[in-house]
Design a protein around this motif. Structure first.
Motif, PDB file in Angstrom:
ATOM      1  N   ALA A 225     -16.065  11.240  -4.168  1.00 53.90           N
ATOM      2  CA  ALA A 225     -15.072  12.373  -4.050  1.00 53.90           C
ATOM      3  C   ALA A 225     -14.249  11.623  -2.462  1.00 53.90           C
ATOM      4  O   ALA A 225     -14.290  12.552  -2.046  1.00 53.90           O
ATOM      5  CB  ALA A 225     -16.828  13.233  -3.453  1.00 53.90           C
ATOM      6  N   ALA A 226     -14.803  10.579  -3.033  1.00 52.99           N
ATOM      7  CA  ALA A 226     -13.503   9.849  -1.002  1.00 52.99           C
ATOM      8  C   ALA A 226     -12.593   9.348  -1.770  1.00 52.99           C
ATOM      9  O   ALA A 226     -12.897   9.572  -2.356  1.00 52.99           O
ATOM     10  CB  ALA A 226     -15.111   8.748  -0.620  1.00 52.99           C
ATOM     11  N   ASP A 227     -11.859   8.758  -0.502  1.00 50.42           N
ATOM     12  CA  ASP A 227     -10.134   7.868  -0.688  1.00 50.42           C
ATOM     13  C   ASP A 227     -11.731   6.947  -1.502  1.00 50.42           C
ATOM     14  O   ASP A 227     -12.649   6.421  -1.460  1.00 50.42           O
ATOM     15  CB  ASP A 227     -10.479   8.023   0.601  1.00 50.42           C
ATOM     16  CG  ASP A 227      -9.797   8.736   1.145  1.00 50.42           C
ATOM     17  OD1 ASP A 227      -9.709   9.303   0.350  1.00 50.42           O
ATOM     18  OD2 ASP A 227      -9.505   9.384   2.823  1.00 50.42           O
ATOM     19  N   SER A 228     -10.573   6.285  -1.733  1.00 49.87           N
ATOM     20  CA  SER A 228     -10.264   4.773  -2.624  1.00 49.87           C
ATOM     21  C   SER A 228      -9.580   3.411  -1.698  1.00 49.87           C
ATOM     22  O   SER A 228      -8.829   4.436  -0.917  1.00 49.87           O
ATOM     23  CB  SER A 228      -9.767   5.169  -3.318  1.00 49.87           C
ATOM     24  OG  SER A 228     -10.105   5.858  -4.764  1.00 49.87           O
ATOM     25  N   TYR A 229     -10.022   2.036  -1.709  1.00 49.96           N
ATOM     26  CA  TYR A 229      -9.568   1.206  -1.115  1.00 49.96           C
ATOM     27  C   TYR A 229      -8.991   0.452  -1.959  1.00 49.96           C
ATOM     28  O   TYR A 229      -9.874  -0.211  -3.488  1.00 49.96           O
ATOM     29  CB  TYR A 229     -10.597   0.744  -0.131  1.00 49.96           C
ATOM     30  CG  TYR A 229     -11.092   1.566   0.597  1.00 49.96           C
ATOM     31  CD1 TYR A 229     -10.649   2.438   1.633  1.00 49.96           C
ATOM     32  CD2 TYR A 229     -12.373   3.026  -0.721  1.00 49.96           C
ATOM     33  CE1 TYR A 229     -10.830   3.201   2.564  1.00 49.96           C
ATOM     34  CE2 TYR A 229     -12.833   4.013   0.635  1.00 49.96           C
ATOM     35  CZ  TYR A 229     -12.028   3.890   1.834  1.00 49.96           C
ATOM     36  OH  TYR A 229     -12.571   5.237   3.371  1.00 49.96           O
ATOM     37  N   ILE A 230      -8.214  -0.790  -2.083  1.00 41.99           N
ATOM     38  CA  ILE A 230      -7.690  -1.854  -2.461  1.00 41.99           C
ATOM     39  C   ILE A 230      -8.157  -3.127  -1.226  1.00 41.99           C
ATOM     40  O   ILE A 230      -7.878  -2.932   0.117  1.00 41.99           O
ATOM     41  CB  ILE A 230      -6.646  -2.358  -2.974  1.00 41.99           C
ATOM     42  CG1 ILE A 230      -6.193  -1.078  -4.404  1.00 41.99           C
ATOM     43  CG2 ILE A 230      -5.831  -3.824  -3.520  1.00 41.99           C
ATOM     44  CD1 ILE A 230      -4.955  -1.184  -4.475  1.00 41.99           C
ATOM     45  N   TYR A 231      -8.751  -3.879  -1.461  1.00 41.28           N
ATOM     46  CA  TYR A 231      -9.336  -4.498  -0.686  1.00 41.28           C
ATOM     47  C   TYR A 231      -8.283  -6.377  -1.136  1.00 41.28           C
ATOM     48  O   TYR A 231      -8.659  -6.554  -1.584  1.00 41.28           O
ATOM     49  CB  TYR A 231     -10.932  -5.424  -0.026  1.00 41.28           C
ATOM     50  CG  TYR A 231     -11.373  -4.255   0.534  1.00 41.28           C
ATOM     51  CD1 TYR A 231     -11.666  -4.059   1.298  1.00 41.28           C
ATOM     52  CD2 TYR A 231     -12.384  -3.318  -0.885  1.00 41.28           C
ATOM     53  CE1 TYR A 231     -11.810  -1.944   2.374  1.00 41.28           C
ATOM     54  CE2 TYR A 231     -12.714  -2.120  -0.366  1.00 41.28           C
ATOM     55  CZ  TYR A 231     -12.548  -1.691   1.249  1.00 41.28           C
ATOM     56  OH  TYR A 231     -13.434  -0.686   2.334  1.00 41.28           O
ATOM     57  N   GLN A 232      -7.876  -6.770  -0.129  1.00 43.24           N
ATOM     58  CA  GLN A 232      -6.882  -8.851  -0.140  1.00 43.24           C
ATOM     59  C   GLN A 232      -7.977  -9.508   0.756  1.00 43.24           C
ATOM     60  O   GLN A 232      -9.013  -9.364   1.107  1.00 43.24           O
ATOM     61  CB  GLN A 232      -5.752  -8.528   0.156  1.00 43.24           C
ATOM     62  CG  GLN A 232      -4.954  -9.348   0.044  1.00 43.24           C
ATOM     63  CD  GLN A 232      -3.692  -9.918   0.887  1.00 43.24           C
ATOM     64  OE1 GLN A 232      -3.858 -10.542   1.875  1.00 43.24           O
ATOM     65  NE2 GLN A 232      -2.789  -9.900  -0.511  1.00 43.24           N
ATOM     66  N   ILE A 233      -8.545 -10.479  -0.587  1.00 42.83           N
ATOM     67  CA  ILE A 233      -9.476 -11.835   0.102  1.00 42.83           C
ATOM     68  C   ILE A 233      -9.372 -12.855  -0.158  1.00 42.83           C
ATOM     69  O   ILE A 233      -8.237 -13.037  -0.965  1.00 42.83           O
ATOM     70  CB  ILE A 233     -10.911 -11.211  -0.336  1.00 42.83           C
ATOM     71  CG1 ILE A 233     -10.795  -9.556  -0.828  1.00 42.83           C
ATOM     72  CG2 ILE A 233     -11.934 -12.133  -0.284  1.00 42.83           C
ATOM     73  CD1 ILE A 233     -13.063  -9.653  -1.257  1.00 42.83           C
ATOM     74  N   LYS A 241      -6.408  -8.085   4.312  1.00 50.24           N
ATOM     75  CA  LYS A 241      -5.890  -6.624   4.425  1.00 50.24           C
ATOM     76  C   LYS A 241      -6.705  -5.150   3.329  1.00 50.24           C
ATOM     77  O   LYS A 241      -7.093  -6.210   2.775  1.00 50.24           O
ATOM     78  CB  LYS A 241      -4.685  -7.040   3.549  1.00 50.24           C
ATOM     79  CG  LYS A 241      -3.754  -5.906   3.566  1.00 50.24           C
ATOM     80  CD  LYS A 241      -2.364  -6.165   2.766  1.00 50.24           C
ATOM     81  CE  LYS A 241      -1.316  -4.951   2.877  1.00 50.24           C
ATOM     82  NZ  LYS A 241      -0.261  -5.468   2.135  1.00 50.24           N
ATOM     83  N   THR A 242      -6.726  -4.540   3.937  1.00 49.85           N
ATOM     84  CA  THR A 242      -7.489  -3.194   3.035  1.00 49.85           C
ATOM     85  C   THR A 242      -6.060  -1.675   3.321  1.00 49.85           C
ATOM     86  O   THR A 242      -5.356  -1.929   4.283  1.00 49.85           O
ATOM     87  CB  THR A 242      -8.069  -2.455   4.111  1.00 49.85           C
ATOM     88  OG1 THR A 242      -9.463  -3.815   4.259  1.00 49.85           O
ATOM     89  CG2 THR A 242      -9.138  -1.889   3.794  1.00 49.85           C
ATOM     90  N   ILE A 243      -5.848  -1.788   2.023  1.00 49.89           N
ATOM     91  CA  ILE A 243      -5.236  -0.311   1.306  1.00 49.89           C
ATOM     92  C   ILE A 243      -6.097   0.785   1.185  1.00 49.89           C
ATOM     93  O   ILE A 243      -6.777   0.669   0.713  1.00 49.89           O
ATOM     94  CB  ILE A 243      -4.230  -0.818   0.571  1.00 49.89           C
ATOM     95  CG1 ILE A 243      -3.074  -2.113   0.833  1.00 49.89           C
ATOM     96  CG2 ILE A 243      -3.515   0.198   0.450  1.00 49.89           C
ATOM     97  CD1 ILE A 243      -2.545  -2.707  -0.197  1.00 49.89           C
ATOM     98  N   ASN A 244      -5.928   1.762   1.973  1.00 50.73           N
ATOM     99  CA  ASN A 244      -6.038   2.882   2.360  1.00 50.73           C
ATOM    100  C   ASN A 244      -5.818   3.715   1.433  1.00 50.73           C
ATOM    101  O   ASN A 244      -4.440   4.271   0.982  1.00 50.73           O
ATOM    102  CB  ASN A 244      -6.712   3.576   3.181  1.00 50.73           C
ATOM    103  CG  ASN A 244      -7.769   2.845   4.557  1.00 50.73           C
ATOM    104  OD1 ASN A 244      -8.654   2.054   3.854  1.00 50.73           O
ATOM    105  ND2 ASN A 244      -7.338   3.264   5.548  1.00 50.73           N
TER     106      ASN A 244
END
Length: 346
Positions: A225-233, A241-244
């Motif tokens: 039920a929350a936002d999602s995230y894309i993490y660059q590693i 990098k983190t994309i909210n």
């Protein structure tokens, strides 16, 4: 007479792996090809407990489709039970059979079987390649390592956590310590000596999928039920990098094509530029499903086309719908095999 040994020797003679690992996105060498070149392989996992897994091939223009290409090219042999994943290394495709406890190796352009991996395998899941070694997640918490020249078993790493998806980036190996939507860690394995280096923890969300692209690992994470995230590693295990994905919950199925991220949220498919600073507010496509857990059972974006599958509740063969990634229009609907779970550029 040891047939497995003979096949492995023949495989080693033909293989000539003389360079470092490459995966689906970095395969560039030229080899004599065959009837399954320049198209899409569709992995049909089949029904659990039944050896009806196989692979469908569609030409790039989608004008021709060939069903059961493993069985067709291997004297009517059944591929096996639950085709989990396909990995490419050199001119070979490695077909990971979860419930058969095997990896069958075929010429990726003709689909003739050249070898099998069976030693120390128990419920294998995913496969990656690095520095002339083969890495297979196995038995839910291990990574098995095999010699890329002769397929011989080398060693087993105890991950001490869930071992699911596995990818190679920058000559190192990364293992997703998350399955079925739970888990927030990734194990970093040093590619030079195949030892566990560290474990990476993403700060928010449960990891749904990791992929590798252009020397980086990308992880998509979300909660119910929350936002999602894309993490660059980075290839050395740092989150760079983190994309909210603000306002998008349950994001999953991350892939990259043509400089764009594509991912799903429920039955919605979104796209955004890898370097974009704004989050998409509307999906490219909202797919439908014929039964619970059947819609978007398989998903990928290849060459500007979105490939999706509906598993039809596993009571009938899957339907693959191909969309234009720019405008969401349907290009073609294809009847394929049972439980289509993945698409691969060949």
């Amino acid at each position: 007479m040891n047939f497995k040994k003979i096949v492995s020797i023949a495989f080693a003679s033909a293989l000539l792996f003389t360079t470092s690992c490459r995966n689906e996105s970095t395969f560039t060498e030229e080899y004599p090809k065959g009837k399954y070149e320049d198209g899409i392989l569709m992995a049909n996992e089949g029904n659990f407990g039944t050896p009806n897994a196989d692979v469908t091939f569609a030409s790039n223009d989608l004008s021709s489709v060939a069903q059961q290409i493993f069985k067709t090219n291997n004297n009517n042999e059944n591929l096996g039970d639950v085709l989990q994943h396909i990995g490419f290394y050199s001119k070979y495709a490695f077909l990971v059979l979860n419930n058969t406890d095997k990896v069958k190796v075929v010429d990726r352009f003709g689909f003739n079987k050249v070898a099998e991996i069976t030693e120390q395998l128990n419920n294998p899941r995913y496969i990656a390649f690095n520095n002339n070694k083969i890495y297979i997640t196995n038995d839910t918490k291990y990574v098995n390592i095999y010699d890329g020249n002769n397929l011989a078993f080398i060693s087993r790493l105890n991950i001490n956590d869930t071992a699911e998806r596995i990818v190679s980036a920058g000559n190192n190996i990364f293992v997703q310590n998350a399955a079925w939507g739970y888990g927030n860690k990734i194990t970093y394995i040093n590619g030079s000596d195949s030892t566990v280096n560290s474990q990476i923890t993403v700060p928010n969300g449960q990891i749904q999928k990791i992929i590798a692209d252009n020397g980086f690992v990308y992880a998509i994470a979300s909660d119910a039920a929350a936002d999602s995230y894309i993490y660059q590693i980075s290839s050395t295990g740092a989150i760079t990098k983190t994309i909210n994905l603000t306002g998008i919950s349950k994001a999953a199925n991350l892939t990259i094509d043509g400089g764009k991220f594509y991912f799903t949220s429920g039955m919605k498919i979104y796209g955004m530029n890898v370097n974009a600073s704004t989050i998409p507010t509307s999906p490219i496509v909202t797919a439908t499903e014929s039964a619970p857990y059947s819609g978007l059972y398989g998903f990928d974006v290849i060459g500007g086309r979105i490939y999706t599958s509906d598993a039809q509740g596993f009571t009938a063969d899957s339907k693959v719908t191909v969309y234009d990634a720019n405008n969401g229009s349907i290009i073609k609907v294809i009847d394929v095999g049972r439980g289509t779970n993945g698409f691969y550029k060949n």
